[in-house]
Scaffold this active site. Structure first.
Site, PDB file in Angstrom:
ATOM      1  N   LYS A  42      -0.410   3.655  -7.404  1.00 26.02           N
ATOM      2  CA  LYS A  42       0.420   4.678  -7.169  1.00 26.02           C
ATOM      3  C   LYS A  42       1.640   3.913  -6.025  1.00 26.02           C
ATOM      4  CE  LYS A  42      -3.010   8.375  -6.403  1.00 26.02           C
ATOM      5  NZ  LYS A  42      -3.791   9.248  -5.626  1.00 26.02           N
ATOM      6  N   ASP A  99       4.182  -2.846  -6.029  1.00 21.90           N
ATOM      7  CA  ASP A  99       4.665  -2.753  -4.778  1.00 21.90           C
ATOM      8  C   ASP A  99       4.418  -4.141  -4.212  1.00 21.90           C
ATOM      9  OD1 ASP A  99       1.672  -2.646  -5.016  1.00 21.90           O
ATOM     10  OD2 ASP A  99       1.740  -0.856  -3.579  1.00 21.90           O
ATOM     11  N   ASP A 102      -0.996  -9.866  -3.889  1.00 23.04           N
ATOM     12  CA  ASP A 102      -1.580 -10.229  -2.768  1.00 23.04           C
ATOM     13  C   ASP A 102      -2.511 -11.426  -3.451  1.00 23.04           C
ATOM     14  OD1 ASP A 102      -2.941 -11.106  -0.443  1.00 23.04           O
ATOM     15  OD2 ASP A 102      -3.532  -8.847   0.045  1.00 23.04           O
ATOM     16  N   LYS A 130       2.872 -11.977  -1.401  1.00 20.87           N
ATOM     17  CA  LYS A 130       1.773 -12.721  -0.324  1.00 20.87           C
ATOM     18  C   LYS A 130       1.369 -13.940  -1.083  1.00 20.87           C
ATOM     19  CE  LYS A 130       0.082  -9.351   3.044  1.00 20.87           C
ATOM     20  NZ  LYS A 130      -1.097  -8.859   3.421  1.00 20.87           N
ATOM     21  N   PHE A 151      -1.473  -6.132   7.058  1.00 24.45           N
ATOM     22  CA  PHE A 151      -1.817  -5.157   6.282  1.00 24.45           C
ATOM     23  C   PHE A 151      -0.385  -4.397   6.444  1.00 24.45           C
ATOM     24  CE2 PHE A 151      -3.043  -0.844   4.414  1.00 24.45           C
ATOM     25  CZ  PHE A 151      -3.572  -1.364   3.268  1.00 24.45           C
ATOM     26  N   LEU A 152       0.347  -4.108   5.120  1.00 19.57           N
ATOM     27  CA  LEU A 152       1.656  -3.622   5.208  1.00 19.57           C
ATOM     28  C   LEU A 152       1.625  -2.031   4.590  1.00 19.57           C
ATOM     29  CD1 LEU A 152       3.375  -6.718   3.843  1.00 19.57           C
ATOM     30  CD2 LEU A 152       3.426  -5.669   6.314  1.00 19.57           C
ATOM     31  N   ASP A 158       0.189   2.327   1.188  1.00 16.25           N
ATOM     32  CA  ASP A 158      -0.349   3.179   2.046  1.00 16.25           C
ATOM     33  C   ASP A 158      -1.584   2.523   2.511  1.00 16.25           C
ATOM     34  OD1 ASP A 158      -3.130   4.776   0.636  1.00 16.25           O
ATOM     35  OD2 ASP A 158      -2.121   2.983  -0.451  1.00 16.25           O
ATOM     36  N   ARG A 164       2.974   6.126   2.968  1.00 10.69           N
ATOM     37  CA  ARG A 164       3.865   6.009   1.737  1.00 10.69           C
ATOM     38  C   ARG A 164       5.257   6.466   2.080  1.00 10.69           C
ATOM     39  NH1 ARG A 164       0.588   4.390  -2.331  1.00 10.69           N
ATOM     40  NH2 ARG A 164      -1.469   5.211  -2.586  1.00 10.69           N
TER      41      ARG A 164
END
Length: 177
Positions: A42, A99, A102, A130, A151-152, A158, A164
């Site tokens: 999502k 999005d 990582d 990242k 943590f973004l 989210d 979001r």
């Protein structure tokens, strides 16, 4: 439990500038043949919507769903396909839009999955990258912004289903009493 603090990382203006620059590069690289843009649900949906509107090439849109985080701030490491693609991508140019990349586990899973359909080429675009946390062999072809730690949230990302809707990117700081 106290509310987390949101520390600004990228403003809405910076986000917009990054998206426009990515769209220009992708349009130039893909050429007039265009391709299929695949949104990873999502988290990427906000970025994806903005990005495809900047493209000047023909583009078909599709979506794929994966799950790996749940309510945690660290990936569980267990990745499951929750929505398969619907488009025929055999022999076509494919742009996977994430999005954030990582550790690379989800991206590697998706690239392997989509590669099984034998596209002409697959490129990976991530709004956030990242790199220092990468432990899976994944190349991000179109990286919007390199981030180091934290943590973004915001701009589609989210935490436990929240944040979001924020227009910029923020680092989530847990206040421990």
């Amino acid at each position: 439990m106290s509310m987390p603090e949101l520390v600004p990382v990228l403003s809405a203006q910076q986000v917009e500038e990054i998206v426009v620059a990515l769209g220009q590069r992708i349009s130039s690289d893909f050429g007039e043949k265009g391709g299929v843009a695949v949104c990873v649900l999502k988290g990427a949906f906000v970025f994806f919507a903005d990005l495809i509107r900047t493209l000047t090439i023909p583009v078909e849109v599709d979506f794929v769903g994966v799950a790996s985080y749940g309510a945690q701030t660290e990936s569980s490491g267990n990745i499951e396909l929750t929505k398969p693609i619907e488009s025929d991508i055999t022999g076509r140019q494919v742009l996977v839009v994430e999005d954030i990349v990582d550790t690379g586990a989800t991206a590697r899973f998706l690239l392997d999955y989509l590669g099984g359909f034998e596209p002409a080429r697959i490129n990976l675009c991530a709004f956030l990258d990242k790199r220092e946390r990468r432990n899976h062999a994944v190349r991000v072809d179109y990286s919007g912004h390199v981030v180091r730690d934290g943590f973004l949230v915001g701009y589609g990302l989210d935490w436990n289903g929240c944040y979001r809707n924020l227009k910029g990117i923020h680092r989530l700081e847990q206040n421990n009493p």
